[in-house]
Design an enzyme around this catalytic site. Structure first.
Site, PDB file in Angstrom:
ATOM      1  N   THR A 514      35.081  36.137  32.914  1.00  0.00           N
ATOM      2  CA  THR A 514      34.469  35.563  33.604  1.00  0.00           C
ATOM      3  C   THR A 514      35.714  34.847  33.575  1.00  0.00           C
ATOM      4  O   THR A 514      35.071  33.377  32.939  1.00  0.00           O
ATOM      5  CB  THR A 514      32.791  35.714  33.019  1.00  0.00           C
ATOM      6  OG1 THR A 514      32.463  35.988  33.262  1.00  0.00           O
ATOM      7  CG2 THR A 514      32.222  34.693  34.414  1.00  0.00           C
ATOM      8  N   HIS A 515      36.707  34.851  33.927  1.00  0.00           N
ATOM      9  CA  HIS A 515      37.554  33.565  33.903  1.00  0.00           C
ATOM     10  C   HIS A 515      38.190  33.527  34.983  1.00  0.00           C
ATOM     11  O   HIS A 515      39.294  33.760  35.645  1.00  0.00           O
ATOM     12  CB  HIS A 515      38.335  33.837  32.609  1.00  0.00           C
ATOM     13  CG  HIS A 515      38.358  33.542  31.608  1.00  0.00           C
ATOM     14  ND1 HIS A 515      38.910  34.227  30.361  1.00  0.00           N
ATOM     15  CD2 HIS A 515      36.960  33.949  30.805  1.00  0.00           C
ATOM     16  CE1 HIS A 515      38.268  34.308  29.235  1.00  0.00           C
ATOM     17  NE2 HIS A 515      36.996  34.422  29.529  1.00  0.00           N
TER      18      HIS A 515
END
Lengths: 587, 264
Positions: A514-515
């Site tokens: 989740t970057h």
């Protein structure tokens, strides 16, 4: 028709890390601050209660604390020639929701980017020539340097209580730390975490190979700590329920642990939860925001006038809010013009899985940022000349968890079910470990965000469309890193190893990271950035936009440390702005 | 001060009490979480939080424990088929109980009656593409309840047609395995239903049910956890960190403690 509420000095959109920090700092200076958060209120005592928190099915598999795609999702495709379809169920990444935002469910891996990362374009061209730059790239220098941000990294680390070991204090190398890191003013606020057996093997093997391993900086802190806001944290218990979970122990830095206890006591602060900001409102001139419009659970529309609008939602949703509000020109890949949605980037993952003859790795005794890392292959810490790619990766031996629904590895070639599978699951669980490379992703002309022409959210507004794929540069880099991981895994004494390469095209199904970065980037030129170096909108000077959406491209690290640093950096600029409103950078 | 009787040693209320508390809370929480209800709720609006924390002591949100016995979604025939499938996926053998004996069918049944079964939290607005790319993930309008109902019926028809009128449950072990293998690859063609979709649904739910906390009805007696040596919800492994490369000796605990605590 929206009903108008009384004016506030500041409206904050989203109450996660960046929103809570800005709200606390501005409310404590006496300003009237309201934070509007679309998800529920969440707190440790009731939502991450120790009697309910360690529940893999509920949180890790069914995504209890995440944004529900029903409420908002994105559409995705790999390139502009394809038809985008909605991400109906989260997979590759998991956006947060509610008070605390993604700061609730993160692992806590808290890095500073390297000095070279901030001037990557200039640096790479100076050292290797134009030829090294990948085709179709949009790589840009940051409008700030590591030196600019150092005091702000420091502030965030001390608020979050980060556990680590400095490798470079004021230019003097510290044994046991990361020799490649930028100079820091002082050591981490708390000492490194205890490492496990796999990390001991990794440290020795990497050292024997001439590499420089060090304990990964961690927001799962090692000892009791009280931060500058007076918020207290307790030592991590290595429970193995960090990522996708809230922390019951007050050990993982989060808005709940580190900021909200102080913020909630500020009399001039108010949070409104379960309220979705639908738009930043603009005055007739289009250069001033007048506040925001939001919708509550009854579907009632409210207008919240404010002198200053701080956009603090998750990076992706910051971009969408700008697009829906008409702030900044939307990016068009066909012409290369426009800025909002430009330079979306992500992260690569590759590595090597190591199977041992005999070991008790106890993977369940873990923490989100437990681990030993090395930066010998990150940024430009090694000679890129022979390899022909830009970027790098941090390489880590870690256990974030051993939760069995999602973690029961077996060697490749094992049947996927039946008695042989069952036997392999039993035999492998304690004897397998991983060496992973988390790599940078550069920005490209055809990786971008815009509004989808077909699919809508429940309020009838277009979903955002993500067009993204890993390019050859990233593939080359990640697969070269996988071989480096494999060398280390073999040196650790593995009986067999399996190299995990970066597969293309990017697939939305398996979890990756989740970057999500970029889309509302900071820069020196309004033609190629949405924000100036202070995270202030070039177009609307009383709008500031926080978060990883500001990154011109992504580095080989987790983003949160840099997101925190940028927030404090921008806060100082906001204070200047409040004394004398207007653009902080003249065009 | 709590007045309801707590389960000994767990600090938890008995299932019935938990359930009644939960059902009220479930409504409230799912309201909070679901934008679809923006249009139909009344009396709930945004929550304003200022100067005080908006929670009460002991105001946690537990899941209601599954009480085994009977099925809420499956027909008896469907349950027998699911039992037979999950028993091949994770068999009972000399390493211990398999999925059927660990209650996985009950787990799946209860999951299907909840928000998972209807994809309640997912984005299910159309249009649904008939030509999605493999990279685009879930693109079917069928929710898990439909996948099971239609998929199990299609499996049954397929077996009747191809195995001389037999049901899946009447096939030999080898026949079942061969058929499941074909479904897994998508080589087996059911009438009007993707055999692979059914396989994938049962497979994913079997792994969930075998390894999830026993509170959900599967992983009975912590069979899944014992197989690999996962200690469960202990939440403190500082002792393990202090003794690297050594076996962990304590038995697992779940959200409701351990089965042994209820037996004397």
């Amino acid at each position: 028709m929206a009903r108008r509420l009384p004016r506030k000095d500041v409206v904050v959109v989203g109450l996660g890390w960046t929103g809570s920090i800005l709200a606390l700092e501005l409310a404590s200076s006496g300003l009237d601050v309201v934070a509007i958060e679309r998800g529920p209120w969440r707190d440790t005592a009731s939502d991450f209660n120790i009697g309910t928190a360690p529940d893999e099915l509920r949180y890790a598999v069914r995504h209890d604390v995440f944004l529900r795609p029903k409420q908002e999702t994105l559409t995705m495709r790999n390139n502009p020639s394809q038809a985008a379809l909605p991400i109906r169920k989260w997979g590759s990444f998991l956006p947060g929701n509610g008070v605390g935002g993604a700061g609730v469910h993160w692992n806590g891996q808290t890095w500073r980017f390297l000095p070279d990362d901030f001037r990557i374009r200039t640096h790479m061209i100076e050292r290797y020539g134009e030829g090294i730059m990948p085709e179709g790239n949009h790589i840009q220098d940051w409008p700030v340097s590591y030196e600019d941000l150092e005091p702000y990294y420091d502030r965030f680390e001390y608020v979050a209580g980060i556990s680590g070991k400095a490798g470079n204090i004021k230019g003097s190398k510290q044994p046991g730390g990361n020799p490649f890191e930028g100079a820091r003013e002082r050591d981490y606020p708390t000492p490194p975490m205890t490492q496990g057996y796999a990390q001991t093997l990794f440290t020795k093997a990497a050292g024997d190979l001439g590499l420089h391993p060090f304990p990964r900086p961690s927001a799962n802190i090692s000892v009791a700590y009280t931060n500058p806001y007076g918020c207290s944290m307790a030592p991590c218990t290595y429970c193995g329920f960090c990522e996708r979970f809230g922390c019951s122990n007050y050990s993982k830095a989060s808005p709940q642990t580190c900021v909200l206890p102080a913020l909630i006591r500020e009399p001039s602060f108010e949070a409104r939860t379960d309220s979705e900001v639908t738009k930043v409102n603009l005055a007739k001139d289009g250069k001033t925001a007048t506040g925001v419009t939001y919708v509550d659970l009854n579907g009632e529309e409210w207008e919240q006038p404010a002198d200053l609008v701080l956009v603090c939602a998750y990076s992706l949703f910051n971009v969408r809010l700008l697009l829906l509000s008409g702030i900044g020109k939307p990016y068009d890949p066909a012409t290369g013009e426009g800025v909002v949605g430009r330079n979306y980037a992500y992260q690569t993952g590759s590595g090597s899985t190591a199977f041992f003859e005999d070991a008790k790795f106890n993977p369940f005794a873990a923490a989100g940022s437990l681990g030993v890392a090395l930066d010998d292959y990150n940024s430009d810490n090694f000679d890129h000349g022979p390899h022909g790619f830009v970027g790098g990766a941090s390489i880590t031996s870690a256990y974030t968890n051993g939760r069995p629904i999602q973690y029961h590895p077996v060697p490749r070639g094992t049947p996927t079910w039946g008695s042989q599978w069952k036997k392999a699951v039993k035999e492998t669980y304690q004897r397998v470990t991983n060496v992973g490379a988390q790599g940078s992703v550069m920005s490209y002309r055809n990786n971008y965000l815009d509004l989808d022409p077909t699919y809508k959210d429940p309020l009838g507004r277009p979903l955002m469309r993500m067009t993204f794929d890993y390019q050859d540069n990233e593939k080359k880099m990640a697969n070269w890193m996988a071989d480096r991981c494999d060398e280390i895994a073999k040196a650790m004494g593995a009986k067999t190893t399996q190299v995990n390469r970066l597969n293309v095209p990017w697939n939305v199904v398996p979890y990756q990271t989740t970057h999500n970065t970029g889309g509302a980037i900071m820069g020196s030129d309004p033609k190629t950035s949405v924000l100036n170096r202070y995270l202030q909108s070039w177009d609307v000077s009383n709008v500031f936009v926080m978060g990883a959406s500001a990154f011109p491209q992504n580095a080989g690290y987790n983003p949160t440390g840099t997101v925190g640093a940028l927030t404090y950096w921008s806060l100082d600029a906001i204070k200047k702005y409040l004394k004398s409103p207007g653009p902080l950078v003249q065009t | 001060m709590r007045t309801d009787r707590e389960l000994p040693g767990t600090g938890r209320t008995p299932p019935q009490a938990a359930k009644s508390k939960h059902s009220g809370h479930l409504t409230r929480r799912s309201l909070l979480a679901s934008a679809a209800l923006l249009i139909m709720t009344s009396g709930v609006s945004a929550r304003a939080v200022t100067k005080v924390l908006p929670w009460q002591p002991n105001d946690a949100y537990p899941v209601p424990p599954v009480i085994p016995g009977g099925y809420l979604f499956f027909t008896p025939a469907e349950a027998a088929t699911v039992d037979a499938i999950v028993d091949r996926l994770i068999p009972t053998d000399d390493l211990g109980p398999g999925a059927r004996d660990a209650g996985v069918t009950t787990f799946i049944d209860r999951q299907l009656t909840g928000p998972y079964g209807g994809h309640d939290w997912l984005y299910m607005q159309g249009p649904f593409s008939s030509t999605p790319l493999p990279t685009q993930g879930l693109q079917s309008p069928l929710v898990p309840r439909q996948q099971y109902r239609l998929g199990l019926a299609a499996l049954e028809s397929y077996c009747k047609a191809n195995f001389g009128g037999k049901s899946f449950v009447q096939l030999s072990g080898d026949e079942k395995d061969k058929l499941l293998g074909g479904m897994e690859k998508g080589d087996v063609k059911f009438d009007n239903f993707s055999s692979r979709m059914l396989f994938n649904a049962v497979y994913a739910n079997t792994m969930e049910g075998f390894f999830a906390d026993p509170i959900y009805g599967g992983n009975r007696d912590m069979a899944g956890w014992k197989l690999i040596g996962f200690p469960g919800a202990r939440y403190d492994f500082r002792d393990v960190m202090a003794k690297p490369n050594q076996a962990y000796m304590l038995p697992p605990v779940g959200l409701q403690g351990r089965p042994a605590w209820g037996e004397n």
